[in-house]
Design a protein around this motif. Structure first.
Motif, PDB file in Angstrom:
ATOM      1  N   ALA A 205     -23.018   4.168  16.692  1.00 21.12           N
ATOM      2  CA  ALA A 205     -24.360   3.223  16.822  1.00 21.12           C
ATOM      3  C   ALA A 205     -25.449   3.632  16.035  1.00 21.12           C
ATOM      4  O   ALA A 205     -26.105   2.751  15.525  1.00 21.12           O
ATOM      5  CB  ALA A 205     -24.728   3.362  18.601  1.00 21.12           C
ATOM      6  N   LEU A 206     -25.394   5.085  15.951  1.00 25.68           N
ATOM      7  CA  LEU A 206     -26.796   5.490  14.911  1.00 25.68           C
ATOM      8  C   LEU A 206     -26.278   5.198  13.608  1.00 25.68           C
ATOM      9  O   LEU A 206     -27.686   4.901  12.892  1.00 25.68           O
ATOM     10  CB  LEU A 206     -26.776   7.212  15.122  1.00 25.68           C
ATOM     11  N   ARG A 207     -25.326   5.444  13.281  1.00 23.45           N
ATOM     12  CA  ARG A 207     -24.970   5.107  11.744  1.00 23.45           C
ATOM     13  C   ARG A 207     -25.239   3.547  11.407  1.00 23.45           C
ATOM     14  O   ARG A 207     -25.714   3.103  10.519  1.00 23.45           O
ATOM     15  CB  ARG A 207     -23.506   5.568  11.434  1.00 23.45           C
ATOM     16  N   ASP A 208     -24.766   2.707  12.484  1.00 25.36           N
ATOM     17  CA  ASP A 208     -24.814   1.329  12.355  1.00 25.36           C
ATOM     18  C   ASP A 208     -26.515   0.799  12.174  1.00 25.36           C
ATOM     19  O   ASP A 208     -26.799   0.019  11.392  1.00 25.36           O
ATOM     20  CB  ASP A 208     -23.893   0.481  13.403  1.00 25.36           C
ATOM     21  N   ALA A 209     -27.036   1.390  13.131  1.00 22.05           N
ATOM     22  CA  ALA A 209     -28.663   1.177  13.127  1.00 22.05           C
ATOM     23  C   ALA A 209     -29.209   1.349  11.945  1.00 22.05           C
ATOM     24  O   ALA A 209     -30.135   0.707  11.506  1.00 22.05           O
ATOM     25  CB  ALA A 209     -29.121   1.710  14.471  1.00 22.05           C
ATOM     26  N   VAL A 210     -28.937   2.257  11.406  1.00 22.44           N
ATOM     27  CA  VAL A 210     -29.709   2.825  10.229  1.00 22.44           C
ATOM     28  C   VAL A 210     -29.172   2.153   8.877  1.00 22.44           C
ATOM     29  O   VAL A 210     -30.208   1.622   8.089  1.00 22.44           O
ATOM     30  CB  VAL A 210     -29.497   4.555   9.784  1.00 22.44           C
ATOM     31  N   ASP A 211     -28.025   1.731   9.052  1.00 19.79           N
ATOM     32  CA  ASP A 211     -27.398   0.966   7.954  1.00 19.79           C
ATOM     33  C   ASP A 211     -27.977  -0.359   7.887  1.00 19.79           C
ATOM     34  O   ASP A 211     -28.126  -0.941   6.746  1.00 19.79           O
ATOM     35  CB  ASP A 211     -26.062   0.991   8.014  1.00 19.79           C
ATOM     36  N   LEU A 213     -31.150  -1.026   8.547  1.00 23.14           N
ATOM     37  CA  LEU A 213     -32.540  -0.819   7.959  1.00 23.14           C
ATOM     38  C   LEU A 213     -32.659  -1.479   6.666  1.00 23.14           C
ATOM     39  O   LEU A 213     -31.910  -1.015   5.820  1.00 23.14           O
ATOM     40  CB  LEU A 213     -32.940   0.521   8.254  1.00 23.14           C
ATOM     41  N   PRO A 214     -34.031  -2.053   6.260  1.00 22.98           N
ATOM     42  CA  PRO A 214     -34.266  -2.111   4.972  1.00 22.98           C
ATOM     43  C   PRO A 214     -34.322  -0.434   4.197  1.00 22.98           C
ATOM     44  O   PRO A 214     -34.627   0.389   4.702  1.00 22.98           O
ATOM     45  CB  PRO A 214     -35.711  -2.722   5.075  1.00 22.98           C
ATOM     46  N   PRO A 215     -33.871  -0.717   3.125  1.00 18.84           N
ATOM     47  CA  PRO A 215     -33.797   0.448   2.214  1.00 18.84           C
ATOM     48  C   PRO A 215     -35.165   1.397   2.369  1.00 18.84           C
ATOM     49  O   PRO A 215     -34.984   2.615   2.724  1.00 18.84           O
ATOM     50  CB  PRO A 215     -33.540   0.251   0.622  1.00 18.84           C
ATOM     51  N   GLU A 216     -36.091   0.765   2.164  1.00 18.91           N
ATOM     52  CA  GLU A 216     -37.512   1.565   2.268  1.00 18.91           C
ATOM     53  C   GLU A 216     -37.485   2.256   3.700  1.00 18.91           C
ATOM     54  O   GLU A 216     -38.176   3.479   3.654  1.00 18.91           O
ATOM     55  CB  GLU A 216     -38.961   0.675   2.046  1.00 18.91           C
ATOM     56  N   ARG A 217     -37.221   1.620   4.762  1.00 18.38           N
ATOM     57  CA  ARG A 217     -37.555   2.061   6.075  1.00 18.38           C
ATOM     58  C   ARG A 217     -36.536   3.168   6.141  1.00 18.38           C
ATOM     59  O   ARG A 217     -36.506   4.314   6.803  1.00 18.38           O
ATOM     60  CB  ARG A 217     -37.337   1.259   6.956  1.00 18.38           C
ATOM     61  N   ARG A 218     -35.170   3.181   5.769  1.00 17.20           N
ATOM     62  CA  ARG A 218     -34.155   4.002   6.118  1.00 17.20           C
ATOM     63  C   ARG A 218     -34.293   5.311   5.259  1.00 17.20           C
ATOM     64  O   ARG A 218     -34.013   6.481   5.714  1.00 17.20           O
ATOM     65  CB  ARG A 218     -32.938   3.328   5.337  1.00 17.20           C
ATOM     66  N   ALA A 219     -35.137   5.193   4.120  1.00 17.94           N
ATOM     67  CA  ALA A 219     -35.636   6.383   3.347  1.00 17.94           C
ATOM     68  C   ALA A 219     -36.548   7.285   4.118  1.00 17.94           C
ATOM     69  O   ALA A 219     -36.640   8.385   3.632  1.00 17.94           O
ATOM     70  CB  ALA A 219     -36.200   6.019   2.029  1.00 17.94           C
ATOM     71  N   GLY A 220     -37.287   6.657   5.327  1.00 23.79           N
ATOM     72  CA  GLY A 220     -38.383   7.358   5.930  1.00 23.79           C
ATOM     73  C   GLY A 220     -37.810   8.169   6.837  1.00 23.79           C
ATOM     74  O   GLY A 220     -38.384   9.009   7.658  1.00 23.79           O
ATOM     75  N   VAL A 221     -36.251   7.940   7.301  1.00 25.02           N
ATOM     76  CA  VAL A 221     -35.868   8.713   8.470  1.00 25.02           C
ATOM     77  C   VAL A 221     -35.628  10.233   8.157  1.00 25.02           C
ATOM     78  O   VAL A 221     -35.097  10.155   7.052  1.00 25.02           O
ATOM     79  CB  VAL A 221     -34.307   7.958   9.039  1.00 25.02           C
ATOM     80  N   PHE A 222     -36.262  11.207   8.968  1.00 31.01           N
ATOM     81  CA  PHE A 222     -36.146  12.456   8.837  1.00 31.01           C
ATOM     82  C   PHE A 222     -35.499  13.222   9.905  1.00 31.01           C
ATOM     83  O   PHE A 222     -35.263  14.344   9.701  1.00 31.01           O
ATOM     84  CB  PHE A 222     -37.210  13.033   8.301  1.00 31.01           C
ATOM     85  N   ALA A 223     -35.283  12.698  11.214  1.00 24.38           N
ATOM     86  CA  ALA A 223     -34.860  13.139  12.320  1.00 24.38           C
ATOM     87  C   ALA A 223     -34.273  12.471  13.321  1.00 24.38           C
ATOM     88  O   ALA A 223     -34.541  11.022  13.302  1.00 24.38           O
ATOM     89  CB  ALA A 223     -35.910  13.894  12.861  1.00 24.38           C
ATOM     90  N   VAL A 224     -33.369  12.779  13.868  1.00 24.90           N
ATOM     91  CA  VAL A 224     -32.679  12.061  15.161  1.00 24.90           C
ATOM     92  C   VAL A 224     -32.721  12.814  16.393  1.00 24.90           C
ATOM     93  O   VAL A 224     -32.638  13.970  16.192  1.00 24.90           O
ATOM     94  CB  VAL A 224     -31.284  11.602  14.784  1.00 24.90           C
ATOM     95  N   VAL A 225     -33.053  12.334  17.555  1.00 22.14           N
ATOM     96  CA  VAL A 225     -33.370  12.908  18.651  1.00 22.14           C
ATOM     97  C   VAL A 225     -32.226  12.711  19.564  1.00 22.14           C
ATOM     98  O   VAL A 225     -32.069  11.373  20.012  1.00 22.14           O
ATOM     99  CB  VAL A 225     -34.573  12.755  19.533  1.00 22.14           C
TER     100      VAL A 225
END
Length: 452
Positions: A205-211, A213-225
């Motif tokens: 689910a994490l991989r699908d949710a991030v995939d 995302l628009p590229p610009e927002r995906r580039a901003g992910v730096f951590a997962v809780v």
């Protein structure tokens, strides 16, 4: 005011006696009170001349203390209870009386050494490397914030370019303190990952949710809780799957085990935490299921040097305590002045041994499993979530919200238990949170029977 006069000694002895009596007796459930009620009974407590020690003691013991609910009562089953060992609570008294400063090695080497022994025990339970380390902070909110601040600082230093907005992946079951820290304190976006049918975040689910995302927002992910024991449901996320996605993307993996991390001590559920050894940071609150007094959160980093870079404060007057090679607890979180709040856990662990802690955690798990079976067999109840740990979430068939409210008030008014309503997927229900080894199946049976 600072002299140890006969009058001060009298008050100190009264306070010490109250402490001894409280530790020796069964915890009172007590209750709460309205502001107006306390004001009418207590009156003005801060006066120019002072009330005197004995009167202040009486005021606390007879008026104010009874207006506080004891979280170590075996039928305190709301929120996440606490159940400090007698020795942990007693040692907490000594820590306060000793004026131990826990911020720097220079001023509190003995305290820092002892706290680090307790942190090492927790790190070993999680399978973190020998280089792991950290500090004790006030609670899970500050622990989560400090870890994510370190995560963002690490991303800033190691990425070639900075995004327009930073972001962290969470689920709806992630503790509210995480979203608060991200939005209000850090001004970081939240990426909401859908949970599965039990509310767990999974790697897929994490991989699908991030995939998505628009590229610009995906580039901003730096951590997962990832959550190791959600507060509302007691569910453990798919830490191994989440960790694999985090590694593939170069993200920081933070594991929030504020409540449930203590389950690492129990072989019966250790498999639920598979993958936690991959964590870049991890928290667990000793004042919850590790039998310490309020307030304490163990914060651990895989690589403490990253946290030290993010958190060490610099000032002329601090040069004496920021020398290279010294372990200063203040360097690893959002704090400076700090109480040596990990010492009560260390003392209890040193006195009782790790095996006693394992047995106590296992006892709570066994009681929770038996309680879940009681709910399954009851014709008036419906277990809403199969428990991973020691939180039982269920509903009384046919009840409306005000029925739960009346039942909850009756339990406290009659000094039988403290249980409050909650929500699960928009439905009003209730939950029993067990961390106290003194809580028995008979305690749970009493509460459940009062719902008939």
């Amino acid at each position: 005011m600072h002299e140890y006069t006969p009058a001060v000694e009298e008050t100190v002895r009264k306070l010490a006696q109250l402490c001894v009596e409280r530790l020796a007796a069964e915890p009172p459930l007590s209750g709460t009170a309205a502001w107006e009620q306390l004001e009418s009974v207590a009156g003005k407590t801060i006066t120019a001349a002072g009330l005197g020690g004995p009167e202040a003691v009486r005021l606390w013991a007879e008026v104010l203390a009874p207006a506080c609910i004891a979280v170590d009562h075996p039928r305190y089953l709301s929120f996440i209870p606490g159940a400090p060992t007698k020795l942990a609570a007693a040692f907490d008294m000594l820590v306060s009386a000793s004026s131990v400063y826990g911020g720097s090695w220079l001023e509190g080497a003995g305290a820092a050494f002892a706290e680090n022994q307790a942190l090492r025990w927790i790190a070993d339970l999680a399978g973190l490397p020998e280089t792991a380390g950290g500090t004790f902070v006030q609670g899970g909110t500050l622990g989560n914030l400090s870890a994510l601040v370190a995560a963002r600082e690490s991303a800033r230093r190691h990425r070639s370019g900075l995004p327009r907005r930073w972001a962290v992946c969470v689920t709806e079951e992630t503790h509210s303190s995480v979203a608060y820290a991200l939005r209000v304190v850090m001004d970081v976006d939240v990426v909401l990952v859908p949970g599965d049918e039990r509310g767990r975040m999974t790697g897929t689910a994490l991989r699908d949710a991030v995939d998505r995302l628009p590229p610009e927002r995906r580039a901003g992910v730096f951590a997962v809780v990832a959550t190791a024991g959600s507060t509302n449901l007691g569910i453990v996320d798919d830490i191994a799957g989440i960790g694999a996605v985090a590694r593939d993307n170069g993200w920081w993996l933070h594991v929030d085990g504020a409540y449930g991390g203590a389950g690492l001590a129990a072989p019966a559920v250790r498999h639920l935490y598979d993958g936690i050894e991959q964590a870049d940071s991890f928290i667990v609150d000793p004042h919850k299921w590790l039998f310490g007094p309020f307030d304490s959160c163990a914060l651990l980093y895989r690589d403490p040097s990253l946290a030290r870079t993010a958190h060490t404060q610099h000032a002329g007057y601090l040069e004496a305590v920021t020398a290279d090679g010294e372990w200063n607890p203040s360097d690893y979180a959002v704090h400076l002045t700090r109480r040596a709040r990990g010492l009560p856990l260390w003392f209890s662990l040193a006195a009782h041994g790790a095996d006693a802690y394992r047995e106590a955690v296992e006892r709570s798990l066994a009681t929770a499993r038996a309680g879940a079976e009681l709910i399954r067999r009851a014709d008036h109840l419906d277990l809403l979530v199969e428990p991973d740990l020691t939180v039982l979430t269920f509903e009384r068939i046919g009840w409306r919200p005000d029925d739960y409210t009346r039942w909850s008030s009756h339990l406290l008014d009659t000094q039988q238990a403290f249980v409050t309503p909650t929500r699960h997927r928009g439905r009003i229900c209730t939950r029993l949170a067990l961390v106290n080894p003194s809580t028995t199946l008979d305690d749970l049976r009493l509460v459940l029977d009062l719902m008939r």
